[in-house]
Motif scaffolding. Structure first.
Motif, PDB file in Angstrom:
ATOM      1  N   ALA A  58     -10.517   7.009  10.065  1.00  0.00           N
ATOM      2  CA  ALA A  58     -10.512   6.453  11.425  1.00  0.00           C
ATOM      3  C   ALA A  58     -10.638   7.617  12.399  1.00  0.00           C
ATOM      4  CB  ALA A  58      -9.241   5.664  11.703  1.00  0.00           C
ATOM      5  N   ALA A  59     -11.841   7.845  12.920  1.00  0.00           N
ATOM      6  CA  ALA A  59     -12.080   8.898  13.915  1.00  0.00           C
ATOM      7  C   ALA A  59     -11.572  10.245  13.426  1.00  0.00           C
ATOM      8  CB  ALA A  59     -11.423   8.530  15.249  1.00  0.00           C
ATOM      9  N   PHE A  60     -12.004  10.645  12.236  1.00  0.00           N
ATOM     10  CA  PHE A  60     -11.548  11.909  11.657  1.00  0.00           C
ATOM     11  C   PHE A  60     -12.176  13.110  12.349  1.00  0.00           C
ATOM     12  CE2 PHE A  60     -12.241  14.978   7.966  1.00  0.00           C
ATOM     13  CZ  PHE A  60     -11.051  15.646   8.181  1.00  0.00           C
ATOM     14  N   GLY A  61     -13.498  13.064  12.568  1.00  0.00           N
ATOM     15  CA  GLY A  61     -14.153  14.164  13.260  1.00  0.00           C
ATOM     16  C   GLY A  61     -14.950  15.088  12.377  1.00  0.00           C
ATOM     17  N   LEU A  95       0.833  -1.193   0.000  1.00  0.00           N
ATOM     18  CA  LEU A  95       0.000   0.000   0.000  1.00  0.00           C
ATOM     19  C   LEU A  95       0.873   1.252   0.000  1.00  0.00           C
ATOM     20  CD1 LEU A  95      -2.584  -1.161   2.713  1.00  0.00           C
ATOM     21  CD2 LEU A  95      -2.907  -1.178   0.235  1.00  0.00           C
ATOM     22  N   ASP A  96       0.348   2.314  -0.579  1.00  0.00           N
ATOM     23  CA  ASP A  96       1.077   3.575  -0.677  1.00  0.00           C
ATOM     24  C   ASP A  96       0.193   4.693  -0.149  1.00  0.00           C
ATOM     25  OD1 ASP A  96       2.864   5.558  -1.296  1.00  0.00           O
ATOM     26  OD2 ASP A  96       2.297   5.667  -3.411  1.00  0.00           O
ATOM     27  N   VAL A  97       0.593   5.309   0.947  1.00  0.00           N
ATOM     28  CA  VAL A  97      -0.147   6.439   1.524  1.00  0.00           C
ATOM     29  C   VAL A  97       0.229   7.701   0.752  1.00  0.00           C
ATOM     30  CG1 VAL A  97      -0.564   7.807   3.584  1.00  0.00           C
ATOM     31  CG2 VAL A  97      -0.235   5.342   3.787  1.00  0.00           C
ATOM     32  N   VAL A  98      -0.727   8.272   0.029  1.00  0.00           N
ATOM     33  CA  VAL A  98      -0.437   9.431  -0.820  1.00  0.00           C
ATOM     34  C   VAL A  98      -0.694  10.751  -0.111  1.00  0.00           C
ATOM     35  CG1 VAL A  98      -0.876   8.144  -2.943  1.00  0.00           C
ATOM     36  CG2 VAL A  98      -2.755   9.387  -1.846  1.00  0.00           C
ATOM     37  N   GLY A  99      -1.423  10.728   0.986  1.00  0.00           N
ATOM     38  CA  GLY A  99      -1.692  11.962   1.708  1.00  0.00           C
ATOM     39  C   GLY A  99      -2.481  11.692   2.970  1.00  0.00           C
ATOM     40  N   ILE A 100      -2.411  12.638   3.908  1.00  0.00           N
ATOM     41  CA  ILE A 100      -3.080  12.487   5.207  1.00  0.00           C
ATOM     42  C   ILE A 100      -3.913  13.738   5.470  1.00  0.00           C
ATOM     43  CG2 ILE A 100      -2.722  12.261   7.698  1.00  0.00           C
ATOM     44  CD1 ILE A 100      -0.076  10.810   7.001  1.00  0.00           C
ATOM     45  N   VAL A 101      -5.124  13.521   5.974  1.00  0.00           N
ATOM     46  CA  VAL A 101      -6.015  14.622   6.334  1.00  0.00           C
ATOM     47  C   VAL A 101      -6.320  14.500   7.823  1.00  0.00           C
ATOM     48  CG1 VAL A 101      -8.185  15.809   5.850  1.00  0.00           C
ATOM     49  CG2 VAL A 101      -7.053  14.499   4.033  1.00  0.00           C
ATOM     50  N   THR A 102      -6.148  15.590   8.546  1.00  0.00           N
ATOM     51  CA  THR A 102      -6.460  15.602   9.970  1.00  0.00           C
ATOM     52  C   THR A 102      -7.056  16.955  10.341  1.00  0.00           C
ATOM     53  OG1 THR A 102      -5.580  15.061  12.169  1.00  0.00           O
ATOM     54  CG2 THR A 102      -4.207  16.437  10.766  1.00  0.00           C
ATOM     55  N   GLN A 103      -7.562  17.058  11.548  1.00  0.00           N
ATOM     56  CA  GLN A 103      -8.187  18.297  11.995  1.00  0.00           C
ATOM     57  C   GLN A 103      -7.127  19.364  12.260  1.00  0.00           C
ATOM     58  OE1 GLN A 103     -11.328  18.733  11.710  1.00  0.00           O
ATOM     59  NE2 GLN A 103     -12.555  17.558  13.134  1.00  0.00           N
TER      60      GLN A 103
END
Length: 305
Positions: free
Chosen positions: A81-84, A20-28
């Protein structure tokens, strides 16, 4: 997409999965925290920075700019996963394989914001994790995989949540390659057994001593560490951080009365007593009950509200 500690094992598992390749992360966005109310990054952001991964922190995903940024990453699938934040349809439709959620319950039981606390409060003996494809409803999407986890008698929200976070991460990386290959079809959730776990409020943690010791023990554990279980002693908030139910205790003290027991102090309840093990008076540090009693010699015999 994720924000609190619960999401960290999922993110780490995705980063370390060889296929798997994580291309980006989104968080609060960073939030004020601590006594100084300094802006503090989320646990997910800290991992993203440590790993040098692309990161975005939109105040809302409901803007053209946020959607455009997501589109530049061209994700095959989005994992939540629990993004909000609730995902709108334009986000759900962006990746060809949709958006998957790691949810901390055995859906359809405990849809909603606080499933771990809800399971403890209800006295459930078993909970688990669900990998589901997100749709427009509140945790109503079809299920890819589920795995059970027993609830132990001393489980707090934090302790159980950590186990479920690890379990969900392992189940996701096991399930995701099979799903992306087209060898796993999501199945609709059962129509029976639906329950909802609403967001917890601080006032929900107030202990009603007319309830049974068993119920009060569950509330303490379900609200530990946040938002916290508490009572009032002489007008001051007293947090109950650890306690043990004594369901067979019998006495004539009214509910809320602090009574002496061999190993410290307990509180009479509507049925049985709740032995206090660790407490925190407003403005003070947490203390085990022995230390607290040394400083508050008039505590035993008083009433809690």
């Amino acid at each position: 997409m994720g924000t609190p500690e619960f999401a960290v094992p999922t993110l780490t598992a995705l980063i370390e999965a060889p296929s798997l390749d994580v291309v980006g992360i989104v968080t609060q966005p960073d939030r004020p925290a601590g006594r100084g109310r300094r802006l503090t990054p989320s646990p997910v952001k800290r991992v993203a920075l440590e790993r040098g991964l692309p990161l975005m922190q939109p105040r809302s995903l409901h803007t053209p700019e946020a959607l455009a940024q997501l589109a530049t990453w061209r994700p095959d699938v989005i994992v939540v996963a629990a993004f909000g934040q609730i995902l709108r349809q334009d986000v759900l439709d962006l990746p060809p394989h949709g958006c998957l959620n790691v949810h901390a319950s055995l859906l359809p039981r405990w849809r909603g914001a606080a499933p771990v606390a809800a399971a403890i409060l209800a006295g459930d003996e078993v909970t688990g994790v669900t990998i589901m494809r997100i749709d427009a409803g509140l945790d109503t999407g079809p299920i890819l995989a589920q795995r059970e986890e027993p609830i132990r008698p001393d489980d707090t929200r934090a302790r159980l949540g950590k186990r479920l976070a690890r379990l969900g991460a392992a189940l996701l990386v096991e399930t995701l390659p099979v799903y992306l290959a087209g060898d796993l079809l999501p199945r609709p959730q059962p129509e029976e057994g639906v329950t909802y776990a609403r967001q917890l409020r601080k006032e929900d943690g107030r202990l009603d001593w007319s309830h049974s010791a068993i119920e009060l023990d569950r509330r303490v554990r379900a609200f530990t560490p946040q938002p916290g279980a508490f009572t009032l002693w002489r007008g001051r908030r007293l947090k109950v951080l650890r306690a043990v139910p004594l369901p067979t205790w019998r006495g004539d003290a009214p509910p809320g009365t602090v009574i002496a027991v061999a190993d410290g102090a307990a509180v009479a309840t509507g049925e049985g007593a709740l032995r206090l093990e660790e407490v925190q008076l407003a403005g003070k540090r947490p203390m085990d009950i022995a230390a607290f009693l040394r400083g508050q010699r008039d505590f035993v015999g008083s009433r809690l509200d």
